[in-house]
Design a protein around this motif. Structure first.
Motif, PDB file in Angstrom:
ATOM      1  N   ARG A 136     -74.848 -36.437 -46.339  1.00  0.00           N
ATOM      2  CA  ARG A 136     -75.499 -36.609 -45.050  1.00  0.00           C
ATOM      3  C   ARG A 136     -76.725 -35.696 -44.958  1.00  0.00           C
ATOM      4  O   ARG A 136     -76.849 -34.726 -45.699  1.00  0.00           O
ATOM      5  N   PHE A 137     -77.630 -36.025 -44.044  1.00  0.00           N
ATOM      6  CA  PHE A 137     -78.788 -35.179 -43.805  1.00  0.00           C
ATOM      7  C   PHE A 137     -78.323 -33.842 -43.245  1.00  0.00           C
ATOM      8  O   PHE A 137     -77.359 -33.781 -42.472  1.00  0.00           O
ATOM      9  N   ASP A 138     -79.005 -32.775 -43.638  1.00  0.00           N
ATOM     10  CA  ASP A 138     -78.579 -31.420 -43.308  1.00  0.00           C
ATOM     11  C   ASP A 138     -78.939 -31.080 -41.862  1.00  0.00           C
ATOM     12  O   ASP A 138     -80.104 -30.833 -41.536  1.00  0.00           O
ATOM     13  N   GLU A 139     -77.935 -31.025 -41.010  1.00  0.00           N
ATOM     14  CA  GLU A 139     -78.168 -30.778 -39.590  1.00  0.00           C
ATOM     15  C   GLU A 139     -78.509 -29.330 -39.276  1.00  0.00           C
ATOM     16  O   GLU A 139     -78.793 -28.992 -38.125  1.00  0.00           O
ATOM     17  N   LYS A 140     -78.536 -28.466 -40.295  1.00  0.00           N
ATOM     18  CA  LYS A 140     -79.065 -27.114 -40.103  1.00  0.00           C
ATOM     19  C   LYS A 140     -80.585 -27.113 -40.059  1.00  0.00           C
ATOM     20  O   LYS A 140     -81.204 -26.086 -39.756  1.00  0.00           O
ATOM     21  N   LEU A 141     -81.175 -28.258 -40.394  1.00  0.00           N
ATOM     22  CA  LEU A 141     -82.616 -28.457 -40.233  1.00  0.00           C
ATOM     23  C   LEU A 141     -82.804 -29.209 -38.923  1.00  0.00           C
ATOM     24  O   LEU A 141     -82.613 -30.419 -38.863  1.00  0.00           O
ATOM     25  N   PRO A 142     -83.136 -28.514 -37.832  1.00  0.00           N
ATOM     26  CA  PRO A 142     -83.124 -29.150 -36.512  1.00  0.00           C
ATOM     27  C   PRO A 142     -84.410 -29.887 -36.174  1.00  0.00           C
ATOM     28  O   PRO A 142     -85.430 -29.767 -36.864  1.00  0.00           O
ATOM     29  N   LEU A 143     -84.328 -30.665 -35.105  1.00  0.00           N
ATOM     30  CA  LEU A 143     -85.464 -31.374 -34.515  1.00  0.00           C
ATOM     31  C   LEU A 143     -86.228 -32.189 -35.559  1.00  0.00           C
ATOM     32  O   LEU A 143     -85.643 -33.035 -36.217  1.00  0.00           O
ATOM     33  N   TYR A 144     -87.516 -31.934 -35.741  1.00  0.00           N
ATOM     34  CA  TYR A 144     -88.338 -32.705 -36.688  1.00  0.00           C
ATOM     35  C   TYR A 144     -87.823 -32.565 -38.117  1.00  0.00           C
ATOM     36  O   TYR A 144     -88.052 -33.423 -38.965  1.00  0.00           O
ATOM     37  N   ALA A 145     -87.112 -31.475 -38.406  1.00  0.00           N
ATOM     38  CA  ALA A 145     -86.389 -31.292 -39.685  1.00  0.00           C
ATOM     39  C   ALA A 145     -87.302 -31.429 -40.896  1.00  0.00           C
ATOM     40  O   ALA A 145     -87.009 -32.158 -41.835  1.00  0.00           O
ATOM     41  N   TRP A 146     -88.385 -30.686 -40.880  1.00  0.00           N
ATOM     42  CA  TRP A 146     -89.397 -30.782 -41.937  1.00  0.00           C
ATOM     43  C   TRP A 146     -88.783 -30.600 -43.324  1.00  0.00           C
ATOM     44  O   TRP A 146     -88.042 -29.660 -43.549  1.00  0.00           O
ATOM     45  N   GLN A 147     -89.062 -31.524 -44.238  1.00  0.00           N
ATOM     46  CA  GLN A 147     -88.581 -31.570 -45.622  1.00  0.00           C
ATOM     47  C   GLN A 147     -87.125 -32.034 -45.759  1.00  0.00           C
ATOM     48  O   GLN A 147     -86.525 -31.925 -46.831  1.00  0.00           O
ATOM     49  N   GLU A 148     -86.545 -32.577 -44.710  1.00  0.00           N
ATOM     50  CA  GLU A 148     -85.164 -33.077 -44.825  1.00  0.00           C
ATOM     51  C   GLU A 148     -85.086 -34.284 -45.739  1.00  0.00           C
ATOM     52  O   GLU A 148     -84.046 -34.545 -46.355  1.00  0.00           O
ATOM     53  N   ASP A 149     -86.184 -35.039 -45.852  1.00  0.00           N
ATOM     54  CA  ASP A 149     -86.195 -36.204 -46.732  1.00  0.00           C
ATOM     55  C   ASP A 149     -86.079 -35.790 -48.201  1.00  0.00           C
ATOM     56  O   ASP A 149     -85.311 -36.373 -48.970  1.00  0.00           O
ATOM     57  N   VAL A 150     -86.828 -34.733 -48.575  1.00  0.00           N
ATOM     58  CA  VAL A 150     -86.762 -34.223 -49.940  1.00  0.00           C
ATOM     59  C   VAL A 150     -85.371 -33.652 -50.227  1.00  0.00           C
ATOM     60  O   VAL A 150     -84.771 -33.900 -51.272  1.00  0.00           O
ATOM     61  N   ASP A 151     -84.842 -32.878 -49.283  1.00  0.00           N
ATOM     62  CA  ASP A 151     -83.520 -32.283 -49.458  1.00  0.00           C
ATOM     63  C   ASP A 151     -82.451 -33.354 -49.673  1.00  0.00           C
ATOM     64  O   ASP A 151     -81.640 -33.271 -50.607  1.00  0.00           O
ATOM     65  N   PHE A 152     -82.462 -34.377 -48.837  1.00  0.00           N
ATOM     66  CA  PHE A 152     -81.446 -35.428 -48.924  1.00  0.00           C
ATOM     67  C   PHE A 152     -81.541 -36.160 -50.261  1.00  0.00           C
ATOM     68  O   PHE A 152     -80.529 -36.353 -50.961  1.00  0.00           O
TER      69      PHE A 152
END
Length: 299
Positions: free
Chosen positions: A177-193
């Protein structure tokens, strides 16, 4: 390795996480009806009733409500899938797809059974400018569709997927799942996932599907929050092992330098001074041991 399937039989679900852009979001019903391969389901994941037009109703769309934040909202969509799709595609609300977008997505996953995640080509990306208005984006897509080029399933090496237009093999996603410790706009969550999926197959870019990312400015994080995330998030991903120190340091240096240089003559659509303030607050928190992505919630 995933068995090869006929692309026309593959089910592609669409999840769109949206905040503060009801007009752009509502257009997705029309985008979907234009597709040469119909989506198996379309989920709008929103945080408030104000994120959709008043009285919105579209038989093709299911509207979900949950906590605000790109990661939270995308996870809400993932957990709510009911069509048992082969592929789940995440698009930004201000992404305008070509009519063969989903067909191209199915084709590239069918052509490469070891592919687990990918992003397509952008005819234009308004994130780097004042944005691309809807009429211009639509005209670009109509011109592209009129040319009707063959779907090219060639893969190109990529650091990860790009959040405005990314698709994943559902069987490979599993419980990731996407990392919910990266809040709101969650910059770089796409790379992390996408990098967390690399142990399960290939993550590459493709020419197989095409669109325009308008880069609408409404609904984005204020400058201070994004500036903080530009430092905090890459360092957090180094700790997770989903971003190399080299990539993270280059990303931070490029953005921090750009903010400081352009703060003297900022673009009208970018809060450079706010980003500089956020950069320096992150540096202070790093030096005092308080740096965490979720500290933007206090700003």
């Amino acid at each position: 390795m995933t068995p090869v399937k006929d692309p026309s039989s593959m089910k592609v679900a669409i999840v769109i996480a949206s905040v503060g852009r009801p007009v752009e979001l509502a257009r997705w019903g029309d985008h979907a009806r234009r597709q040469t391969l119909a989506p198996s389901e379309i989920l709008f994941s929103i945080a408030s009733d104000t994120d959709i037009p008043p009285g919105f109703a579209d038989p093709m769309v299911r509207v979900l409500r949950g906590p605000k934040g790109s990661c939270h909202q995308r996870n809400t969509g993932l957990d709510a899938l009911t069509s048992d799709p082969d592929i789940v595609a995440f698009f930004d609300d201000d992404y305008v797809p070509s009519r063969r977008c989903l067909e191209g997505i199915a084709a590239v996953f069918a052509a490469h059974p070891d592919l687990v995640g990918t992003s397509g080509d952008l005819l234009a990306d308004g994130i780097h400018s004042a944005g691309v208005d809807y009429e211009t984006a639509t005209a670009m897509i109509e011109t592209y569709d009129a040319e009707d080029p063959a779907i090219d399933t060639t893969l190109i090496k990529a650091m990860g997927t790009y959040g405005c237009n990314m698709a994943f093999r559902r069987s490979a996603v599993g419980d990731v799942r996407f990392d919910e410790k990266l809040p709101l706009y969650a910059w770089q969550e796409d790379v992390d996932f996408s990098r967390r999926l690399r142990g399960r197959g290939r993550v590459e870019r493709t020419h197989a599907f095409v669109g325009v990312h308008q880069g609408v400015k409404g609904g984005r994080s204020p400058g201070r929050r994004l500036g903080y995330s530009q430092v905090a998030n890459p360092l957090y991903l180094i700790g997770k092992g989903t971003m190399t120190p080299r990539d993270a340091l280059w990303l931070m240096a490029r953005n921090v330098a750009s903010n400081h240089v352009k703060a003297f003559s900022p673009e009208p659509w970018v809060d450079r001074k706010g980003r500089v303030m956020g950069n320096w607050r992150a540096v202070r928190d790093l030096l005092t041991g308080r740096l965490r992505p979720d500290r933007i919630l206090d700003m």
